[in-house]
Design an enzyme around this catalytic site. Sequence first.
Site, PDB file in Angstrom:
ATOM      1  N   CYS A  98      40.557  41.365  41.714  1.00  0.00           N
ATOM      2  CA  CYS A  98      41.879  41.204  42.352  1.00  0.00           C
ATOM      3  C   CYS A  98      42.456  42.566  42.753  1.00  0.00           C
ATOM      4  O   CYS A  98      43.084  42.686  43.806  1.00  0.00           O
ATOM      5  CB  CYS A  98      42.837  40.474  41.420  1.00  0.00           C
ATOM      6  SG  CYS A  98      42.446  38.729  41.263  1.00  0.00           S
ATOM      7  N   ASN A 103      37.437  25.820  38.694  1.00  0.00           N
ATOM      8  CA  ASN A 103      36.477  24.856  39.208  1.00  0.00           C
ATOM      9  C   ASN A 103      35.474  24.490  38.116  1.00  0.00           C
ATOM     10  O   ASN A 103      35.179  25.323  37.245  1.00  0.00           O
ATOM     11  CB  ASN A 103      35.747  25.477  40.413  1.00  0.00           C
ATOM     12  CG  ASN A 103      34.955  24.443  41.173  1.00  0.00           C
ATOM     13  OD1 ASN A 103      33.788  24.216  40.899  1.00  0.00           O
ATOM     14  ND2 ASN A 103      35.595  23.794  42.126  1.00  0.00           N
ATOM     15  N   GLU A 112      46.395  35.939  41.324  1.00  0.00           N
ATOM     16  CA  GLU A 112      46.731  37.050  42.225  1.00  0.00           C
ATOM     17  C   GLU A 112      46.107  36.860  43.592  1.00  0.00           C
ATOM     18  O   GLU A 112      46.737  37.076  44.626  1.00  0.00           O
ATOM     19  CB  GLU A 112      46.228  38.388  41.655  1.00  0.00           C
ATOM     20  CG  GLU A 112      46.865  38.814  40.360  1.00  0.00           C
ATOM     21  CD  GLU A 112      46.159  38.267  39.127  1.00  0.00           C
ATOM     22  OE1 GLU A 112      45.692  37.108  39.154  1.00  0.00           O
ATOM     23  OE2 GLU A 112      46.093  38.994  38.126  1.00  0.00           O
TER      24      GLU A 112
END
Length: 275
Positions: A232, A188, A198
């Site tokens: 993650c 972004n 992931e």
Amino acid sequence: MVTIVVNRSSKETALSRAIIKKIVDFVCEQENREIPGKLSIAFVSLEEIRTLKKEFFHQNIETDVISFFYGTEEPDKVWGEIIVCPEKAREYAHTYGTRYENEQKLLLIHGLLHLLGYDDTDADKKQIMESRQNHLLEHFLIIEKRDHLVLLAQKAQQYAYAPYSLFPVGAALETCNGRVIQGGNIENASYGLSVCAERVVLFKAVSMGYATFTRLAIVSSSQDYCFPCGACRQVLYEFTPHLEILTARRGGDYQVYTLDELFPHPFQLKPEKGF
Ligand code: THU
């Protein structure tokens, strides 16, 4: 290096040359042996294998695989020959509820083990040989699944949206029913809002109703193995603490870990009194 010659006279579809080579290389590596000459592999009909059994073993019976060991070390002479009957593999797949292709792989491994010196002429030897062939098949099938998942993670790099880092990551998550969910990192303009590949695949899968997973492959274009970041690891741990993690690098070479090995002390909410 072994030269493999494949002959197919059976009308049944048989294993591809690439799979045959992979199996032969795998078994030789696991057995720590090298084949010094040519290896001939033939896929024949029930009729043909019965004829061979009658002619060379004086038994008028159907069989599934026959090996002939010649032992010559001259590279252009046949060192050994394996005759596989795919129709028998089909029958076993039906009886045991297994995959036809995997039964053919097992017959090939059995034939190969005979050429490497295994014997099944008495109950003890038979038990040793069968447990070895089953173990080798199991191991081979896991490697096939891993290789395939890494390939799918490589392909999933195309789904990445990484215009800021220019570091596309691909992930492929195998669900407990064998389906694979693919995805890439999504970045972004407000950099901190970017989501790793992931978590993209995990959230995609969980929102589809999956809750436990077998393995996850991650790949980037770097020459370093691509490890999941700490965030993650925490998120993955919630669903499958013992998840197998395949960290790949450019070219597809990969390492194998388990999540709990990479992340031994996750944060866990354990409700206490007064919580
Ligand atoms: N990234 C992942 O998608 N997975 C990882 O395991 C490490 C990093 C992403 C986040 C960001 O979009 C880019 O790679 C560079 O850090």
